[in-house]
Scaffold this active site. Structure first.
Site, PDB file in Angstrom:
ATOM      1  N   ARG A 102       0.882  -1.185   0.000  1.00 11.14           N
ATOM      2  CA  ARG A 102       0.000   0.000   0.000  1.00 11.14           C
ATOM      3  C   ARG A 102       0.904   1.214   0.000  1.00 11.14           C
ATOM      4  O   ARG A 102       1.670   1.424   0.954  1.00 11.14           O
ATOM      5  CB  ARG A 102      -0.922   0.004   1.213  1.00 11.14           C
ATOM      6  CG  ARG A 102      -1.682   1.315   1.362  1.00 11.14           C
ATOM      7  CD  ARG A 102      -2.811   1.245   2.329  1.00 11.14           C
ATOM      8  NE  ARG A 102      -3.950   0.537   1.766  1.00 11.14           N
ATOM      9  CZ  ARG A 102      -5.183   0.565   2.268  1.00 11.14           C
ATOM     10  NH1 ARG A 102      -5.444   1.271   3.343  1.00 11.14           N
ATOM     11  NH2 ARG A 102      -6.157  -0.116   1.693  1.00 11.14           N
ATOM     12  N   ASP A 224     -17.397   6.699  -2.052  1.00  7.86           N
ATOM     13  CA  ASP A 224     -16.177   6.562  -1.262  1.00  7.86           C
ATOM     14  C   ASP A 224     -15.957   7.896  -0.550  1.00  7.86           C
ATOM     15  O   ASP A 224     -16.658   8.884  -0.827  1.00  7.86           O
ATOM     16  CB  ASP A 224     -14.997   6.226  -2.207  1.00  7.86           C
ATOM     17  CG  ASP A 224     -13.734   5.798  -1.456  1.00  7.86           C
ATOM     18  OD1 ASP A 224     -13.787   5.642  -0.216  1.00  7.86           O
ATOM     19  OD2 ASP A 224     -12.691   5.631  -2.104  1.00  7.86           O
ATOM     20  N   CYS A 264     -16.527   1.257  -0.082  1.00  5.77           N
ATOM     21  CA  CYS A 264     -15.373   0.398   0.240  1.00  5.77           C
ATOM     22  C   CYS A 264     -14.963   0.529   1.697  1.00  5.77           C
ATOM     23  O   CYS A 264     -14.240  -0.320   2.204  1.00  5.77           O
ATOM     24  CB  CYS A 264     -14.210   0.695  -0.704  1.00  5.77           C
ATOM     25  SG  CYS A 264     -13.647   2.389  -0.609  1.00  5.77           S
ATOM     26  N   ARG A 292     -13.760  -8.948   1.295  1.00  7.42           N
ATOM     27  CA  ARG A 292     -12.334  -8.694   1.111  1.00  7.42           C
ATOM     28  C   ARG A 292     -11.524  -9.941   1.489  1.00  7.42           C
ATOM     29  O   ARG A 292     -10.568 -10.306   0.806  1.00  7.42           O
ATOM     30  CB  ARG A 292     -11.855  -7.503   1.975  1.00  7.42           C
ATOM     31  CG  ARG A 292     -12.372  -6.149   1.563  1.00  7.42           C
ATOM     32  CD  ARG A 292     -11.884  -5.707   0.203  1.00  7.42           C
ATOM     33  NE  ARG A 292     -10.435  -5.675   0.048  1.00  7.42           N
ATOM     34  CZ  ARG A 292      -9.640  -4.667   0.395  1.00  7.42           C
ATOM     35  NH1 ARG A 292     -10.151  -3.566   0.923  1.00  7.42           N
ATOM     36  NH2 ARG A 292      -8.326  -4.734   0.208  1.00  7.42           N
TER      37      ARG A 292
HETATM   38  N1   CP Z   1     -11.360  -0.381   1.829  1.00  3.27           N
HETATM   39  C1   CP Z   1     -10.121  -0.395   2.322  1.00  3.27           C
HETATM   40  O1   CP Z   1      -9.105  -0.528   1.579  1.00  3.27           O
HETATM   41  O2   CP Z   1     -10.058  -0.324   3.673  1.00  3.27           O
HETATM   42  P1   CP Z   1      -8.750  -0.097   4.517  1.00  3.27           P
HETATM   43  O3   CP Z   1      -8.203   1.278   4.172  1.00  3.27           O
HETATM   44  O4   CP Z   1      -9.197  -0.190   5.949  1.00  3.27           O
HETATM   45  O5   CP Z   1      -7.746  -1.153   4.174  1.00  3.27           O
END
Ligand code: CP
Length: 305
Positions: A102, A224, A264, A292
């Protein structure tokens, strides 16, 4: 050959198979069927930004499949003290079986993948969120029984999740409408790529600033957060500009009666969505979050052999 998942387009030949296999795997898991396909496999997970769902779902997926996941924050690793992304990729390739990353910058995810002999999975960057989108289409297919021909209305910021969701719609033949305030439309190259996919499926792709048009007769309404991680300095400005794009009872009354509401998460209740909609019988946000876990499992099984 390794398989990276950096964009939804890295699944362009088998995206709906990811979705269907994810749904099957979830059913098998719920009936207690054992799956040890990650036995003695290790996933390194580098998180430059906060996460609840992505971290917990990948870590749990590895555990449930008999493997192991290591959480790495740049604050605690040498990458945060100047070790290059390229060297990090080389080193991790000699020790683990795949890397989840990430990152603030998409280019950094690409650089890690280019310098790793193992698969790199994008756990969200500034341009895309591909792992989220597998779970999203699983949820839509579970609720609606199909994907092709549905009308998906995304209302809000033309951000990373929107880009990936739009590409996904092009791959499954769903009609996709994205309504944003002026100046917040998704980047042209994503629209162009999604439009070319939509053309192949004879599905629609519309980018508009008119949310009423987007939501009218929709099967799915998706939103979102208005302010993504790293954009905190724009909060005040964006909250004013996005105010009329809030998903509330008045807005959803334009959709089909059996529409589903998706997000999300995390949600900022009272901003992009009201409690009345987020907690309504049409809301599938927690099923989407649960998916997820199963989406990550199918992604891991396809990239770690
Ligand atoms: N939707 C999502 O990616 O949640 P997080 O940021 O909690 O990982």
């Amino acid at each position: 050959m390794k398989r990276d998942i950096i964009s939804v387009l890295d699944m362009k030949n088998d995206f709906e198979k990811f979705v269907d296999d994810g749904i099957k795997l979830k059913k098998n898991f719920k009936t207690g069927k054992k799956d040890s396909s990650m036995d003695r496999k290790t996933l390194a997970m580098i998180f430059e930004k906060a996460s609840t769902r992505t971290r917990v779902s990948f870590e749990t997926a590895m555990t449930q499949l008999g493997g192991h996941a290591i959480y790495l924050s740049p604050r605690d690793m040498q990458m945060g003290r100047g070790e290059t992304i390229a060297d990090t990729g080389e080193v991790l390739s000699g020790m683990v079986d795949a890397i989840l990353y990430r990152a603030f910058k998409h280019d950094n995810v690409v650089e890690l993948a280019q310098n790793s002999s193992i698969s790199v999975i994008n756990g969200l960057d500034n341009l895309e969120h591909p792992t989220q989108i597998v779970a999203d289409y699983m949820t839509i297919k579970e609720k609606k029984g199909k994907l092709k021909g549905l009308k998906i209305a995304y209302v809000g910021d033309g951000n990373n999740t929107a880009n990936s969701l739009m590409l996904g719609a092009g791959l499954v033949g769903a009609d996709f409408w994205i309504a944003t305030p002026e100046g917040y439309e998704p980047p042209d190259h994503f629209v162009k790529a999604a439009r070319s996919l939509a053309r192949k499926h004879r599905s629609e792709l519309e980018v508009t600033n008119n949310y009423k048009e987007a939501v009218a007769g929709a099967d799915v309404i998706y939103t979102d957060v208005w302010v993504s991680m790293g954009e905190e300095q724009e909060r005040e400005k964006k909250e004013k500009e996005f105010k009329s794009f809030q998903i509330n009872e008045k807005m959803v009354s334009l959709a089909k009666r059996d529409y589903i509401f998706m997000h999300c998460l995390p949600a900022h209740r009272g901003l992009e969505v009201t409690n009345e909609v987020a907690d309504s019988k049409n809301s599938v946000i927690f099923q989407e979050a649960e998916n997820r876990l199963h989406a990550e499992k199918i992604i891991l099984k396809k990239v770690i052999k």
